[in-house]
Design a protein around this motif. Sequence first.
Motif, PDB file in Angstrom:
ATOM      1  N   THR A 108     -19.586  40.343  54.102  1.00 46.10           N
ATOM      2  CA  THR A 108     -19.020  38.993  54.088  1.00 46.10           C
ATOM      3  C   THR A 108     -18.536  38.581  52.705  1.00 46.10           C
ATOM      4  O   THR A 108     -17.982  37.499  52.558  1.00 46.10           O
ATOM      5  N   GLY A 110     -16.021  39.872  51.214  1.00 47.63           N
ATOM      6  CA  GLY A 110     -14.585  40.133  51.099  1.00 47.63           C
ATOM      7  C   GLY A 110     -14.286  41.592  50.845  1.00 47.63           C
ATOM      8  O   GLY A 110     -14.988  42.479  51.284  1.00 47.63           O
ATOM      9  N   GLY A 140     -16.437  38.197  65.399  1.00 46.82           N
ATOM     10  CA  GLY A 140     -15.620  37.418  64.475  1.00 46.82           C
ATOM     11  C   GLY A 140     -15.600  37.927  63.052  1.00 46.82           C
ATOM     12  O   GLY A 140     -14.955  37.326  62.188  1.00 46.82           O
ATOM     13  N   LEU A 142     -14.412  39.525  59.900  1.00 48.08           N
ATOM     14  CA  LEU A 142     -13.068  39.872  59.412  1.00 48.08           C
ATOM     15  C   LEU A 142     -13.062  41.275  58.820  1.00 48.08           C
ATOM     16  O   LEU A 142     -13.904  41.607  57.995  1.00 48.08           O
ATOM     17  N   ASN A 144      -9.628  42.938  58.315  1.00 40.20           N
ATOM     18  CA  ASN A 144      -8.322  43.190  57.702  1.00 40.20           C
ATOM     19  C   ASN A 144      -7.547  41.877  57.721  1.00 40.20           C
ATOM     20  O   ASN A 144      -6.982  41.519  58.750  1.00 40.20           O
ATOM     21  N   GLY A 145      -7.548  41.169  56.614  1.00 41.60           N
ATOM     22  CA  GLY A 145      -6.892  39.865  56.578  1.00 41.60           C
ATOM     23  C   GLY A 145      -7.589  38.905  57.517  1.00 41.60           C
ATOM     24  O   GLY A 145      -8.783  38.680  57.401  1.00 41.60           O
ATOM     25  N   ASN A 146      -6.850  38.371  58.484  1.00 43.73           N
ATOM     26  CA  ASN A 146      -7.429  37.460  59.470  1.00 43.73           C
ATOM     27  C   ASN A 146      -7.801  38.169  60.760  1.00 43.73           C
ATOM     28  O   ASN A 146      -8.100  37.512  61.760  1.00 43.73           O
ATOM     29  N   LEU A 147      -7.767  39.488  60.786  1.00 41.84           N
ATOM     30  CA  LEU A 147      -8.049  40.247  61.994  1.00 41.84           C
ATOM     31  C   LEU A 147      -9.532  40.618  62.055  1.00 41.84           C
ATOM     32  O   LEU A 147     -10.115  41.074  61.077  1.00 41.84           O
ATOM     33  N   THR A 148     -10.111  40.416  63.233  1.00 41.18           N
ATOM     34  CA  THR A 148     -11.549  40.563  63.421  1.00 41.18           C
ATOM     35  C   THR A 148     -11.919  41.862  64.133  1.00 41.18           C
ATOM     36  O   THR A 148     -11.061  42.568  64.674  1.00 41.18           O
ATOM     37  N   HIS A 151     -10.607  41.785  67.612  1.00 45.27           N
ATOM     38  CA  HIS A 151      -9.187  42.115  67.668  1.00 45.27           C
ATOM     39  C   HIS A 151      -8.974  43.631  67.692  1.00 45.27           C
ATOM     40  O   HIS A 151      -8.217  44.156  68.513  1.00 45.27           O
TER      41      HIS A 151
END
Length: 163
Positions: A108, A110, A140, A142, A144-148, A151
């Motif tokens: 988490t 980053g 939820g 993350l 890759n960027g905003n992709l979870t 996704h």
Amino acid sequence: MSGATQLYAIAIGSNRPHGRHGRPPQVVEAAIAELDRLFDLFDAAPIVLNPAHGGAGRDFANSVALIESELKPPEMLKELKALERAFGRRRGRRWGSRVLDLDIIAWTGGRWRERGLTVPHKAAIERGFVINPLATIAPGLLLNGNLTAFHFAHRLARRRPRS
């Protein structure tokens, strides 16, 4: 310890039996218990059996654990490698069979990149044996960027041929 507590997603795999822990599913179970002892276990996905990739030979037992720690990724990697060695892992060929394989998938905190360590793990989003268990316990998260995780699990499911 070195800072704020972060949540780490750790991929766990085994395709060789262990003298004390038994077959690969029991090795993964023992590794999860050890991660719980060493860190604060937040959650763990069910253990699944998967075909081997590359030259690994035997099928794998896999899971993903979420642990909490104040360690930075390089320190966490050192701890995970020490745990692998404690389970009998020895250096060998890249895709060879192994008693225990532990990889940092994400955290988490980053992105983290330095020689020999990239977080999030670059190949995780292409590996169903990592993404699917991760999506069951941390959809939820993350990657890759905003992709979870959800996704990428959905994306991999759509790619699979239907029978």
